[in-house]
Design a protein around this motif. Sequence first.
Motif, PDB file in Angstrom:
ATOM      1  N   ILE A 227      -7.081   6.282   9.019  1.00 48.61           N
ATOM      2  CA  ILE A 227      -7.671   7.343   8.193  1.00 48.61           C
ATOM      3  C   ILE A 227      -7.426   8.703   8.830  1.00 48.61           C
ATOM      4  O   ILE A 227      -6.964   9.635   8.194  1.00 48.61           O
ATOM      5  CB  ILE A 227      -9.175   7.111   7.989  1.00 48.61           C
ATOM      6  N   GLU A 228      -7.734   8.823  10.117  1.00 48.07           N
ATOM      7  CA  GLU A 228      -7.517  10.095  10.813  1.00 48.07           C
ATOM      8  C   GLU A 228      -7.068   9.813  12.237  1.00 48.07           C
ATOM      9  O   GLU A 228      -7.594   8.915  12.894  1.00 48.07           O
ATOM     10  CB  GLU A 228      -8.797  10.927  10.818  1.00 48.07           C
ATOM     11  N   GLU A 229      -6.083  10.574  12.705  1.00 54.27           N
ATOM     12  CA  GLU A 229      -5.589  10.389  14.053  1.00 54.27           C
ATOM     13  C   GLU A 229      -4.888  11.651  14.531  1.00 54.27           C
ATOM     14  O   GLU A 229      -4.463  12.482  13.725  1.00 54.27           O
ATOM     15  CB  GLU A 229      -4.625   9.201  14.113  1.00 54.27           C
ATOM     16  N   PRO A 230      -4.756  11.818  15.849  1.00 56.31           N
ATOM     17  CA  PRO A 230      -4.025  12.984  16.366  1.00 56.31           C
ATOM     18  C   PRO A 230      -2.535  12.834  16.115  1.00 56.31           C
ATOM     19  O   PRO A 230      -2.016  11.708  16.063  1.00 56.31           O
ATOM     20  CB  PRO A 230      -4.345  12.952  17.862  1.00 56.31           C
TER      21      PRO A 230
ATOM     22  N   GLU B  78      -3.931  17.166  13.957  1.00 52.18           N
ATOM     23  CA  GLU B  78      -4.403  15.915  13.385  1.00 52.18           C
ATOM     24  C   GLU B  78      -3.763  15.657  12.021  1.00 52.18           C
ATOM     25  O   GLU B  78      -3.223  16.560  11.389  1.00 52.18           O
ATOM     26  CB  GLU B  78      -5.929  15.939  13.222  1.00 52.18           C
ATOM     27  N   ALA B  79      -3.866  14.398  11.589  1.00 49.15           N
ATOM     28  CA  ALA B  79      -3.426  14.008  10.247  1.00 49.15           C
ATOM     29  C   ALA B  79      -4.536  13.169   9.627  1.00 49.15           C
ATOM     30  O   ALA B  79      -5.080  12.271  10.278  1.00 49.15           O
ATOM     31  CB  ALA B  79      -2.131  13.209  10.315  1.00 49.15           C
ATOM     32  N   THR B  80      -4.868  13.457   8.378  1.00 48.83           N
ATOM     33  CA  THR B  80      -5.932  12.743   7.679  1.00 48.83           C
ATOM     34  C   THR B  80      -5.398  12.110   6.409  1.00 48.83           C
ATOM     35  O   THR B  80      -4.646  12.751   5.666  1.00 48.83           O
ATOM     36  CB  THR B  80      -7.090  13.699   7.315  1.00 48.83           C
ATOM     37  N   ALA B  81      -5.779  10.858   6.162  1.00 50.17           N
ATOM     38  CA  ALA B  81      -5.401  10.182   4.920  1.00 50.17           C
ATOM     39  C   ALA B  81      -6.207  10.789   3.781  1.00 50.17           C
ATOM     40  O   ALA B  81      -7.420  10.666   3.735  1.00 50.17           O
ATOM     41  CB  ALA B  81      -5.677   8.690   5.028  1.00 50.17           C
ATOM     42  N   THR B  82      -5.523  11.464   2.878  1.00 52.11           N
ATOM     43  CA  THR B  82      -6.206  12.134   1.770  1.00 52.11           C
ATOM     44  C   THR B  82      -6.026  11.416   0.433  1.00 52.11           C
ATOM     45  O   THR B  82      -6.800  11.629  -0.499  1.00 52.11           O
ATOM     46  CB  THR B  82      -5.701  13.583   1.632  1.00 52.11           C
TER      47      THR B  82
ATOM     48  N   PHE C  82       0.840  -1.201   0.000  1.00 51.64           N
ATOM     49  CA  PHE C  82       0.000   0.000   0.000  1.00 51.64           C
ATOM     50  C   PHE C  82       0.874   1.250   0.000  1.00 51.64           C
ATOM     51  O   PHE C  82       2.048   1.206   0.380  1.00 51.64           O
ATOM     52  CB  PHE C  82      -0.936   0.024   1.214  1.00 51.64           C
ATOM     53  N   VAL C  83       0.277   2.350  -0.432  1.00 52.67           N
ATOM     54  CA  VAL C  83       0.894   3.681  -0.346  1.00 52.67           C
ATOM     55  C   VAL C  83      -0.198   4.623   0.142  1.00 52.67           C
ATOM     56  O   VAL C  83      -1.316   4.600  -0.389  1.00 52.67           O
ATOM     57  CB  VAL C  83       1.441   4.173  -1.700  1.00 52.67           C
ATOM     58  N   VAL C  84       0.113   5.446   1.123  1.00 53.02           N
ATOM     59  CA  VAL C  84      -0.894   6.367   1.661  1.00 53.02           C
ATOM     60  C   VAL C  84      -0.253   7.707   2.009  1.00 53.02           C
ATOM     61  O   VAL C  84       0.882   7.765   2.485  1.00 53.02           O
ATOM     62  CB  VAL C  84      -1.598   5.770   2.900  1.00 53.02           C
TER      63      VAL C  84
END
Length: 205
Positions: A114-117, A101-105, A81-83
């Motif tokens: 997908i999203e985490e602090p 926060e960081a969100t997988a875009t 995978f690549v994210v």
Amino acid sequence: MGEISDAFLRFINSLSVKPLSTMVAVFLALMAYVAYKSYDKLERLVITPEEEAAKFEEQLKSAELVNESLEKLKTELGAEFVVIHQFHNGRHDLTGIPFTEATATFYTDEPVVIEEPLSAMNGTLRRMWKVIDRPECLELVAPVDVSSKKYFYNANYIIKCPLTNLLNYPIGTITVGFSASGPADAVSKTSAISKRVTGYLNASF
């Protein structure tokens, strides 16, 4: 010039005879002028439907280029995978609140995270930004924080590279996961992609 002087004298005379009403009139005139200029400025800032459509088309093109780059990287490296995760403060404001926060875009497969602090990524980010103005890619064979631990459910070897803009400002990370060790050029290729896609990220997220 004489007309201006006469008008000024009339104003002074009016101010001495009816100070309150004169000041109210001046205040209302100033407010009307400010309102007019503000409306004029706001009118220039309003985006037309045509401009909005062009912006949306640019966003779609940028997203397509990023997706193609990630799929190509995954295929070339034989990765699982690549994210891409992008940093943000959880809302759009002007307060100067730092990233929280960081969100997988962007991702080639459904991401584990997908999203985490950012606090969950602290170990990874501190290693990546060990030299704050010269962040580097990491190679992980074991978890270093809560976030990276989740990736090892689906991978045994992980490469994480920083994403920074032209001013070297941090905007996110790119993560590549492998079931076994990656090829010899995996880090250099991931680093190259990370630099290539950053220009498209703000336009597509």
